[in-house]
Design a protein around this motif. Structure first.
Motif, PDB file in Angstrom:
ATOM      1  N   ASN A 129       0.659  -1.459  -0.023  1.00 15.54           N
ATOM      2  CA  ASN A 129      -0.242  -0.467   0.110  1.00 15.54           C
ATOM      3  C   ASN A 129       0.749   1.533   0.547  1.00 15.54           C
ATOM      4  N   ASP A 130       1.749   0.924   0.934  1.00 21.28           N
ATOM      5  CA  ASP A 130       2.606   2.502   0.698  1.00 21.28           C
ATOM      6  C   ASP A 130       3.719   2.583  -0.378  1.00 21.28           C
ATOM      7  N   ILE A 131       3.520   1.076  -1.339  1.00 22.07           N
ATOM      8  CA  ILE A 131       4.537   1.369  -2.509  1.00 22.07           C
ATOM      9  C   ILE A 131       3.279   2.483  -3.749  1.00 22.07           C
ATOM     10  N   CYS A 132       2.072   1.178  -3.601  1.00 14.88           N
ATOM     11  CA  CYS A 132       1.322   2.179  -4.593  1.00 14.88           C
ATOM     12  C   CYS A 132       1.333   3.672  -4.123  1.00 14.88           C
ATOM     13  N   TYR A 133       1.116   4.368  -3.062  1.00 16.77           N
ATOM     14  CA  TYR A 133       0.572   5.571  -2.899  1.00 16.77           C
ATOM     15  C   TYR A 133       1.179   6.373  -3.027  1.00 16.77           C
ATOM     16  N   ASP A 134       2.801   6.059  -3.419  1.00 17.07           N
ATOM     17  CA  ASP A 134       4.056   6.533  -3.354  1.00 17.07           C
ATOM     18  C   ASP A 134       3.599   6.860  -5.289  1.00 17.07           C
ATOM     19  N   LEU A 135       2.973   5.323  -5.649  1.00 11.61           N
ATOM     20  CA  LEU A 135       3.196   6.069  -6.965  1.00 11.61           C
ATOM     21  C   LEU A 135       1.893   6.768  -7.329  1.00 11.61           C
ATOM     22  N   LYS A 136       1.272   7.459  -6.843  1.00  6.57           N
ATOM     23  CA  LYS A 136      -0.086   7.449  -6.971  1.00  6.57           C
ATOM     24  C   LYS A 136       1.074   9.539  -6.665  1.00  6.57           C
ATOM     25  N   LEU A 137       1.471   9.802  -5.571  1.00 12.31           N
ATOM     26  CA  LEU A 137       1.918  10.738  -5.378  1.00 12.31           C
ATOM     27  C   LEU A 137       2.653  10.654  -6.809  1.00 12.31           C
ATOM     28  N   ALA A 138       3.875  10.255  -7.412  1.00 16.51           N
ATOM     29  CA  ALA A 138       4.672  10.751  -7.887  1.00 16.51           C
ATOM     30  C   ALA A 138       3.235  10.727  -9.603  1.00 16.51           C
ATOM     31  N   ASN A 139       2.979  10.129  -9.563  1.00 19.31           N
ATOM     32  CA  ASN A 139       0.922  10.551 -10.998  1.00 19.31           C
ATOM     33  C   ASN A 139       0.691  12.113 -10.859  1.00 19.31           C
ATOM     34  N   ASN A 140       0.726  12.039  -9.718  1.00 20.68           N
ATOM     35  CA  ASN A 140       0.081  13.170  -9.021  1.00 20.68           C
ATOM     36  C   ASN A 140       1.025  14.431  -9.280  1.00 20.68           C
ATOM     37  N   HIS A 141       2.291  14.196  -9.115  1.00 25.05           N
ATOM     38  CA  HIS A 141       3.232  15.142  -9.421  1.00 25.05           C
ATOM     39  C   HIS A 141       3.015  15.701 -10.674  1.00 25.05           C
ATOM     40  N   ILE A 142       3.500  14.472 -11.564  1.00 26.47           N
ATOM     41  CA  ILE A 142       3.873  15.068 -12.742  1.00 26.47           C
ATOM     42  C   ILE A 142       2.496  15.650 -13.883  1.00 26.47           C
ATOM     43  N   VAL A 143       1.393  14.859 -13.082  1.00 29.29           N
ATOM     44  CA  VAL A 143       0.385  16.065 -13.668  1.00 29.29           C
ATOM     45  C   VAL A 143       0.226  17.364 -13.193  1.00 29.29           C
ATOM     46  N   GLN A 144       0.870  17.532 -11.819  1.00 29.44           N
ATOM     47  CA  GLN A 144       0.593  18.769 -11.207  1.00 29.44           C
ATOM     48  C   GLN A 144       1.758  19.958 -12.507  1.00 29.44           C
ATOM     49  N   MET A 145       3.118  19.080 -12.731  1.00 29.53           N
ATOM     50  CA  MET A 145       4.097  19.689 -13.742  1.00 29.53           C
ATOM     51  C   MET A 145       4.137  20.404 -14.858  1.00 29.53           C
ATOM     52  N   ALA A 146       2.967  19.338 -15.851  1.00 30.98           N
ATOM     53  CA  ALA A 146       2.788  19.621 -16.563  1.00 30.98           C
ATOM     54  C   ALA A 146       1.395  20.713 -16.931  1.00 30.98           C
ATOM     55  N   GLN A 147       0.482  20.794 -15.999  1.00 30.78           N
ATOM     56  CA  GLN A 147      -0.577  21.926 -15.828  1.00 30.78           C
ATOM     57  C   GLN A 147      -0.706  22.565 -15.954  1.00 30.78           C
ATOM     58  N   LYS A 148       0.374  22.592 -14.216  1.00 39.52           N
ATOM     59  CA  LYS A 148      -0.326  23.918 -13.414  1.00 39.52           C
ATOM     60  C   LYS A 148       1.713  25.012 -13.950  1.00 39.52           C
ATOM     61  N   PRO A 149       0.658  26.198 -13.731  1.00 39.89           N
ATOM     62  CA  PRO A 149       1.491  27.263 -14.264  1.00 39.89           C
ATOM     63  C   PRO A 149       2.838  27.003 -13.147  1.00 39.89           C
ATOM     64  N   VAL A 150       3.209  27.539 -12.833  1.00 40.86           N
ATOM     65  CA  VAL A 150       4.761  28.016 -12.246  1.00 40.86           C
ATOM     66  C   VAL A 150       4.292  28.553 -10.119  1.00 40.86           C
ATOM     67  N   LYS A 151       3.418  29.469 -10.447  1.00 44.16           N
ATOM     68  CA  LYS A 151       3.101  29.968  -8.932  1.00 44.16           C
ATOM     69  C   LYS A 151       2.229  28.797  -8.406  1.00 44.16           C
ATOM     70  N   ALA A 152       1.093  28.714  -9.541  1.00 44.75           N
ATOM     71  CA  ALA A 152       0.032  27.309  -8.887  1.00 44.75           C
ATOM     72  C   ALA A 152       0.886  26.061  -8.003  1.00 44.75           C
ATOM     73  N   ARG A 153       2.091  26.070  -8.071  1.00 43.03           N
ATOM     74  CA  ARG A 153       2.999  24.968  -8.049  1.00 43.03           C
ATOM     75  C   ARG A 153       3.447  25.353  -6.459  1.00 43.03           C
ATOM     76  N   PHE A 154       3.449  26.263  -6.753  1.00 43.59           N
ATOM     77  CA  PHE A 154       4.070  27.478  -5.456  1.00 43.59           C
ATOM     78  C   PHE A 154       3.255  27.180  -4.464  1.00 43.59           C
ATOM     79  N   ALA A 155       2.170  27.413  -5.068  1.00 45.60           N
ATOM     80  CA  ALA A 155       0.772  27.721  -4.145  1.00 45.60           C
ATOM     81  C   ALA A 155       1.015  26.192  -3.325  1.00 45.60           C
ATOM     82  N   SER A 156       1.007  24.856  -3.945  1.00 43.68           N
ATOM     83  CA  SER A 156       0.843  24.142  -3.652  1.00 43.68           C
ATOM     84  C   SER A 156       1.119  23.731  -3.330  1.00 43.68           C
TER      85      SER A 156
END
Length: 228
Positions: A129-156
């Motif tokens: 479950n921990d490994i799967c959660y880390d993969l979920k975080l990694a996927n969310n991070h990839i999406v955030q880096m691709a779709q959010k502008p830098v100011k939104a990423r800093f706020a997040s």
């Protein structure tokens, strides 16, 4: 050396699923070490022969990009296990772990932890479950880096650090990061990060004191995080 069955840290990790005899077995074979601020626990490409249990302190997990810049992927703190994938895989680690403050860690050899993994289904389920959660975080991070502008990423990033580490008596984040480390979190140049922090401060969104940062207007930070 403290005994695992008496260590409160295990209550925050997958080790809480182990029974007394399993904890005693781990205690008998583990080693404890102190890691100084700025030192590496392991580097990208290393092969781990066990897992680390974080007794105190914080480290950052970083990924080196093709242009030679480090990207901070995650922070590991007291109570976390580090290197769980080494239990189920012989692959080299894909991230580096570097202490951002003095740490105390316990190293548990793979042979001992693998035996428990095979025999204790609750423990193995927690690890997976921990490994799967880390993969979920990694996927969310990839999406955030691709779709959010830098100011939104800093706020997040500010909101995430606030949720994960909390604040001190004066309201500043308990985790103190350099401008370069913030830049490595949001994926921008250090110079741009310095200007952005100054801009957030002038607008009253945050308050700074040296490296320390306090969220001053959480509503607006949340709106920025959602790119509103």
């Amino acid at each position: 050396m403290s005994k695992c069955e008496q260590c409160i840290v295990r209550k925050f990790s997958s080790l809480r699923s182990l029974n007394k005899s399993e904890l005693i077995g781990i205690s008998d074979c583990k080693t404890s070490e102190r890691v100084k601020k700025g030192a590496y626990i392991f580097k990208e490409g290393d092969h781990l022969n066990g897992v680390y249990c974080i007794k105190s302190g914080i480290c950052k997990l970083t990924k080196l990009s093709s242009n030679g810049k480090s990207q901070i992927v995650k922070f590991i703190k007291r109570g976390d296990l580090l290197g769980q994938r080494s239990i189920v895989s012989d692959d080299a680690v894909s991230l580096s772990a570097k202490a951002i403050e003095d740490m105390e860690v316990c190293f548990i050899p793979k042979a001992e932890i693998l035996t428990v993994f095979k025999e204790n289904s609750s423990f193995s389920a927690d690890i997976v479950n921990d490994i799967c959660y880390d993969l979920k975080l990694a996927n969310n991070h990839i999406v955030q880096m691709a779709q959010k502008p830098v100011k939104a990423r800093f706020a997040s990033a500010l909101l995430s650090l606030n949720d994960e580490f909390g604040t001190g008596e004066e309201g500043f984040l308990k985790i103190t990061l350099s401008r370069e480390e913030f830049a490595n979190i949001v994926g921008t140049a250090t110079e741009s990060m310095i200007r952005m922090i100054s801009d957030f401060s002038k607008k009253g969104l945050i308050i700074t004191d040296g490296k320390k940062i306090k969220i001053n207007d959480k509503v607006k930070i949340e709106q920025l995080s959602n790119n509103l």
